[in-house]
Structures are given as C-alpha cells and as structure tokens.
Design a protein around this motif. Structure first.
Motif, PDB file in Angstrom:
ATOM      1  N   ALA A 102       0.722  -1.333   0.069  1.00 15.09           N
ATOM      2  CA  ALA A 102       0.165  -0.014   0.021  1.00 15.09           C
ATOM      3  C   ALA A 102       0.751   1.339   0.042  1.00 15.09           C
ATOM      4  CB  ALA A 102      -1.164   0.077   1.392  1.00 15.09           C
ATOM      5  N   LEU A 103       2.004   1.382   0.695  1.00 17.13           N
ATOM      6  CA  LEU A 103       2.867   2.400   0.918  1.00 17.13           C
ATOM      7  C   LEU A 103       3.587   2.546  -0.512  1.00 17.13           C
ATOM      8  CD1 LEU A 103       4.361   2.078   4.410  1.00 17.13           C
ATOM      9  CD2 LEU A 103       3.181   3.857   3.446  1.00 17.13           C
ATOM     10  N   LEU A 104       4.091   1.481  -1.044  1.00 18.03           N
ATOM     11  CA  LEU A 104       4.791   1.562  -2.394  1.00 18.03           C
ATOM     12  C   LEU A 104       3.865   1.909  -3.471  1.00 18.03           C
ATOM     13  CD1 LEU A 104       6.976  -1.831  -2.092  1.00 18.03           C
ATOM     14  CD2 LEU A 104       7.654   0.695  -1.573  1.00 18.03           C
ATOM     15  N   TYR A 105       2.718   1.570  -3.354  1.00 17.06           N
ATOM     16  CA  TYR A 105       1.519   2.125  -4.226  1.00 17.06           C
ATOM     17  C   TYR A 105       1.315   3.714  -4.004  1.00 17.06           C
ATOM     18  CZ  TYR A 105      -2.856   3.096  -6.355  1.00 17.06           C
ATOM     19  OH  TYR A 105      -3.716   3.707  -7.108  1.00 17.06           O
ATOM     20  N   GLY A 106       1.070   4.086  -3.259  1.00 19.93           N
ATOM     21  CA  GLY A 106       1.091   5.432  -2.836  1.00 19.93           C
ATOM     22  C   GLY A 106       2.523   6.359  -3.397  1.00 19.93           C
ATOM     23  N   ILE A 107       3.572   5.716  -2.827  1.00 15.62           N
ATOM     24  CA  ILE A 107       4.742   6.432  -3.767  1.00 15.62           C
ATOM     25  C   ILE A 107       4.694   6.443  -4.967  1.00 15.62           C
ATOM     26  CG2 ILE A 107       7.425   6.346  -3.788  1.00 15.62           C
ATOM     27  CD1 ILE A 107       7.097   5.031  -1.008  1.00 15.62           C
ATOM     28  N   LYS A 108       4.455   5.468  -5.864  1.00 14.06           N
ATOM     29  CA  LYS A 108       4.439   5.269  -7.457  1.00 14.06           C
ATOM     30  C   LYS A 108       3.152   6.254  -7.793  1.00 14.06           C
ATOM     31  CE  LYS A 108       4.187   2.108 -11.267  1.00 14.06           C
ATOM     32  NZ  LYS A 108       3.994   0.675 -11.626  1.00 14.06           N
ATOM     33  N   ARG A 109       2.142   6.133  -7.212  1.00 17.24           N
ATOM     34  CA  ARG A 109       0.930   6.915  -7.653  1.00 17.24           C
ATOM     35  C   ARG A 109       1.016   8.235  -7.459  1.00 17.24           C
ATOM     36  NH1 ARG A 109      -2.557   9.528  -9.004  1.00 17.24           N
ATOM     37  NH2 ARG A 109      -4.976   9.325  -9.185  1.00 17.24           N
ATOM     38  N   HIS A 110       1.648   8.956  -6.225  1.00 18.06           N
ATOM     39  CA  HIS A 110       1.687  10.303  -5.868  1.00 18.06           C
ATOM     40  C   HIS A 110       2.867  11.058  -6.214  1.00 18.06           C
ATOM     41  CE1 HIS A 110      -2.289  10.275  -4.425  1.00 18.06           C
ATOM     42  NE2 HIS A 110      -2.057   9.198  -3.655  1.00 18.06           N
ATOM     43  N   ARG A 111       4.196   9.980  -6.589  1.00 19.07           N
ATOM     44  CA  ARG A 111       5.540  10.567  -6.740  1.00 19.07           C
ATOM     45  C   ARG A 111       5.798  11.874  -6.092  1.00 19.07           C
ATOM     46  NH1 ARG A 111       7.354   8.127 -11.148  1.00 19.07           N
ATOM     47  NH2 ARG A 111       5.425   6.967 -12.370  1.00 19.07           N
ATOM     48  N   PRO A 112       5.882  11.726  -4.559  1.00 21.01           N
ATOM     49  CA  PRO A 112       6.324  12.766  -3.572  1.00 21.01           C
ATOM     50  C   PRO A 112       7.959  13.230  -4.206  1.00 21.01           C
ATOM     51  CG  PRO A 112       6.494  10.824  -2.383  1.00 21.01           C
ATOM     52  CD  PRO A 112       5.766  10.366  -3.775  1.00 21.01           C
ATOM     53  N   ARG A 113       8.017  14.663  -3.765  1.00 17.06           N
ATOM     54  CA  ARG A 113       9.145  15.449  -4.119  1.00 17.06           C
ATOM     55  C   ARG A 113      10.210  14.555  -3.359  1.00 17.06           C
ATOM     56  NH1 ARG A 113       8.089  21.291  -2.882  1.00 17.06           N
ATOM     57  NH2 ARG A 113       7.064  20.413  -1.025  1.00 17.06           N
ATOM     58  N   SER A 114      10.174  13.993  -2.181  1.00 20.23           N
ATOM     59  CA  SER A 114      11.184  13.232  -1.340  1.00 20.23           C
ATOM     60  C   SER A 114      10.431  12.119  -1.286  1.00 20.23           C
ATOM     61  CB  SER A 114      11.542  13.930  -0.096  1.00 20.23           C
ATOM     62  OG  SER A 114      12.431  13.433   0.556  1.00 20.23           O
ATOM     63  N   ALA A 115      10.900  10.964  -1.672  1.00 18.75           N
ATOM     64  CA  ALA A 115      10.267   9.552  -1.541  1.00 18.75           C
ATOM     65  C   ALA A 115      11.024   8.767  -0.557  1.00 18.75           C
ATOM     66  CB  ALA A 115      10.270   8.748  -2.977  1.00 18.75           C
ATOM     67  N   LEU A 116      12.371   9.193  -0.315  1.00 15.91           N
ATOM     68  CA  LEU A 116      12.955   8.465   0.806  1.00 15.91           C
ATOM     69  C   LEU A 116      12.216   8.343   2.199  1.00 15.91           C
ATOM     70  CD1 LEU A 116      15.520   6.819   1.711  1.00 15.91           C
ATOM     71  CD2 LEU A 116      16.609   9.193   2.230  1.00 15.91           C
ATOM     72  N   PRO A 117      11.562   9.256   2.853  1.00 20.41           N
ATOM     73  CA  PRO A 117      11.073   8.981   4.035  1.00 20.41           C
ATOM     74  C   PRO A 117       9.741   7.927   4.027  1.00 20.41           C
ATOM     75  CG  PRO A 117      11.031  11.400   3.584  1.00 20.41           C
ATOM     76  CD  PRO A 117      11.523  10.797   2.539  1.00 20.41           C
ATOM     77  N   TRP A 118       9.000   7.883   2.625  1.00 22.40           N
ATOM     78  CA  TRP A 118       7.955   7.054   2.631  1.00 22.40           C
ATOM     79  C   TRP A 118       8.666   5.552   2.234  1.00 22.40           C
ATOM     80  CZ3 TRP A 118       3.740   8.170   4.391  1.00 22.40           C
ATOM     81  CH2 TRP A 118       3.130   9.835   4.294  1.00 22.40           C
ATOM     82  N   VAL A 119       9.556   5.574   1.546  1.00 25.37           N
ATOM     83  CA  VAL A 119      10.346   4.226   1.205  1.00 25.37           C
ATOM     84  C   VAL A 119      10.829   3.594   2.796  1.00 25.37           C
ATOM     85  CG1 VAL A 119      12.379   3.072   0.472  1.00 25.37           C
ATOM     86  CG2 VAL A 119      11.130   4.602  -0.941  1.00 25.37           C
ATOM     87  N   LEU A 120      11.395   4.577   3.626  1.00 26.27           N
ATOM     88  CA  LEU A 120      12.042   4.128   5.057  1.00 26.27           C
ATOM     89  C   LEU A 120      10.803   3.545   5.800  1.00 26.27           C
ATOM     90  CD1 LEU A 120      14.430   6.772   5.960  1.00 26.27           C
ATOM     91  CD2 LEU A 120      15.118   4.287   5.185  1.00 26.27           C
ATOM     92  N   LEU A 121       9.429   4.301   5.669  1.00 21.47           N
ATOM     93  CA  LEU A 121       8.247   3.998   6.460  1.00 21.47           C
ATOM     94  C   LEU A 121       7.945   2.355   5.990  1.00 21.47           C
ATOM     95  CD1 LEU A 121       6.288   7.218   6.688  1.00 21.47           C
ATOM     96  CD2 LEU A 121       7.726   6.216   8.326  1.00 21.47           C
ATOM     97  N   ALA A 122       8.107   2.239   4.563  1.00 21.08           N
ATOM     98  CA  ALA A 122       7.729   1.049   4.187  1.00 21.08           C
ATOM     99  C   ALA A 122       8.460  -0.202   4.481  1.00 21.08           C
ATOM    100  CB  ALA A 122       7.369   1.179   2.702  1.00 21.08           C
ATOM    101  N   ALA A 123       9.799   0.226   4.539  1.00 21.74           N
ATOM    102  CA  ALA A 123      10.646  -0.785   5.170  1.00 21.74           C
ATOM    103  C   ALA A 123      10.527  -1.252   6.535  1.00 21.74           C
ATOM    104  CB  ALA A 123      12.279  -0.289   4.930  1.00 21.74           C
ATOM    105  N   SER A 124      10.386  -0.094   7.126  1.00 19.36           N
ATOM    106  CA  SER A 124      10.030  -0.347   8.870  1.00 19.36           C
ATOM    107  C   SER A 124       8.849  -1.375   8.803  1.00 19.36           C
ATOM    108  CB  SER A 124       9.684   0.986   9.657  1.00 19.36           C
ATOM    109  OG  SER A 124       8.405   1.547   9.315  1.00 19.36           O
ATOM    110  N   GLN A 125       7.739  -1.129   8.165  1.00 19.84           N
ATOM    111  CA  GLN A 125       6.445  -2.067   8.423  1.00 19.84           C
ATOM    112  C   GLN A 125       6.880  -3.427   7.819  1.00 19.84           C
ATOM    113  OE1 GLN A 125       3.783  -1.172   9.495  1.00 19.84           O
ATOM    114  NE2 GLN A 125       2.796  -3.068   9.258  1.00 19.84           N
TER     115      GLN A 125
END
Length: 260
Positions: A102-125
């Motif tokens: 779900a997090l990875l889909y959100g990153i790909k769908r919305h393409r935030p300017r800084s994707a690293l925080p969301w990638v780390l949150l996905a890794a933590s999950q």
C-alpha cells in the motif's frame, strides 16, 4: 404544402434524433431542438464528485481500509484454538504485511518530491510484519515463549527505520526551524519520559532478570519514547495535512497505545 410565391416560410425540417445518443436540453433559442449529444461537463465528473476527490484524494485508500476492516472482523469472528490459529495468524500478519505494498503504491501513484521517508516507512513496516509473523508462529504454533527471541530483533529493528523516516518527513514538510512546535513537542516528550520511567523503565531495571532480558525490556519503552517525541513533532509542526498525514498519525497513535 408550401407556397411558390414565398407567402409563408418553409416549415422547419426537424431531424429525427439518433436513437443511440440521448437528447440533451436545447442550447439555442426557445423552440429549437438540439439533438447533438454533448459530453457532460468536467469530463463526466460532477461537482460533488470533484469535491469528494479533493477531500479524499485517491479513492484507493478508503477501499484498502474497508478491506482491512473486513479482515479484522474475520479475525475476531474466528474462534481461537489450535485448529484455527494458523488461519488467524494468516489474517493478522496479512494485514500487517499489506501496508508495505500500500505504501509503495502510494509512492508510485503520487510521486512525492522526497520519496525516501516513505520508502523508510515501508521498510519499517516490512520488518514489523516479519516480527509479527515470527512472534505469532513461535508463540501459537510452536509454543515457544522465550524472551527475548528472534521476533524481538525485528521488533526493535523497525524503530530506527520509522524514526528516521519520520525525521526526514518532518524536514521535508518544514525545512526551516520551527521553534514553537519543537518546544511543545519537547515538553510533552519530557512528560511522557517521566511517566515511562516511573511505570515502565524503572521497574524493569530493578527486576531480578538476566541482563539480556532486562536490556530488551528496557529497550522497548526507550524506543517508544523516541517514536513519541518524533510523532509529536510531526503532529504539532506546520505544513499541509492531506489524508496521508492523518492516516500516518492514526497509525502512530494506535502503535504507541498498543505498546503502552
């Protein structure tokens, strides 16, 4: 019949409407018939639909929440016994693991300017889902109740990932130093630290237990405090508050409440 001398105008020849296209209200003078099918405004999306999309954003996340709620209901509706425990573990750990795609889909769908925080949150999950799987498998299927165990390595290992991701997210939201929200978060964090020391940390420090057990027992509330401080800084800081913000805050509140 029409007159050859032009005493009266020719009657208006009305075109029969195409049965495949619906009639729309006339746009010309009174009495005119408009049979040309025109697409509705806003590309087929009415004002209410547009308002809902601006408020909710991507409709995928409400669908995801509803599906998770149905799985939760199925989990609690299933009686707990040796025969059904494997099925309950699949449901429980499936919800935990489903947050990663779900997090990875959100990153790909919305393409935030800084994707690293969301990638780390996905890794933590992902690490947290591995911890859940190993813990519940060992506890309910293998009947291993050793503490600390392999699951604790994953549980403790997910904290640095989520704290780092939240810090990067805070920095992306407020690149300039925001002293008022920092002070507010610090005050609340100190209060939480005092309560945690009195009721969680100090009793475990003075407990008669092996050193490794004591270290693991103390590590949980200490890391929870770090997560609480960062979460308060995120909550009290300025910046936009889209649906993802409230979902993230709700996740942090539920996580800390479950650990406390």
């Amino acid at each position: 019949m029409c007159s050859a001398a032009g005493d009266s105008p020719d009657p208006v020849q009305l075109q029969l409407p195409d049965q495949r296209r619906p009639l729309v209200p006339p746009s010309g003078p009174p009495g005119a018939v408009d049979v040309v099918a025109r697409p509705p405004p806003h590309g087929g999306k009415g004002p209410m639909n547009n308002t809902l999309r601006r408020t909710v954003g991507d409709p995928a996340w409400p669908v995801y929440l509803v599906c998770c709620a149905l799985v939760v209901l199925g989990y609690f509706a299933t009686p707990a016994n040796d025969a059904t425990n494997p099925f309950r573990i699949v449901l429980y750990c499936g919800i935990s693991a489903s947050a990663v795609p779900a997090l990875l889909y959100g990153i790909k769908r919305h393409r935030p300017r800084s994707a690293l925080p969301w990638v780390l949150l996905a890794a933590s999950q992902l690490v947290y889902a591995l911890a859940d799987t190993s813990f519940y498998t060992a506890h309910y299927l293998l009947h291993i109740e050793t503490f600390p165990f392999v699951a604790d390595l994953f549980y403790l290992g997910h904290y640095p990932l989520i704290v780092t991701g939240l810090l990067l997210l805070i920095n992306a939201r407020t690149p300039r130093r925001d002293l008022p929200s920092l002070l507010d978060a610090s005050v609340l964090g100190v209060v939480g630290a005092l309560l945690s020391w009195l009721y969680l940390i100090e009793p475990r420090v003075h407990a008669d237990a092996p050193g490794l057990t004591t270290a693991a027992s103390v590590a949980y509330p200490v890391l929870d405090l770090a997560l609480l401080a960062v979460g308060l800084r995120l909550l009290l800081g300025p910046g936009p508050r889209p649906p993802a913000f409230f979902l993230l805050v709700a996740n942090l509140v539920a996580f800390l409440a479950a650990d406390s």
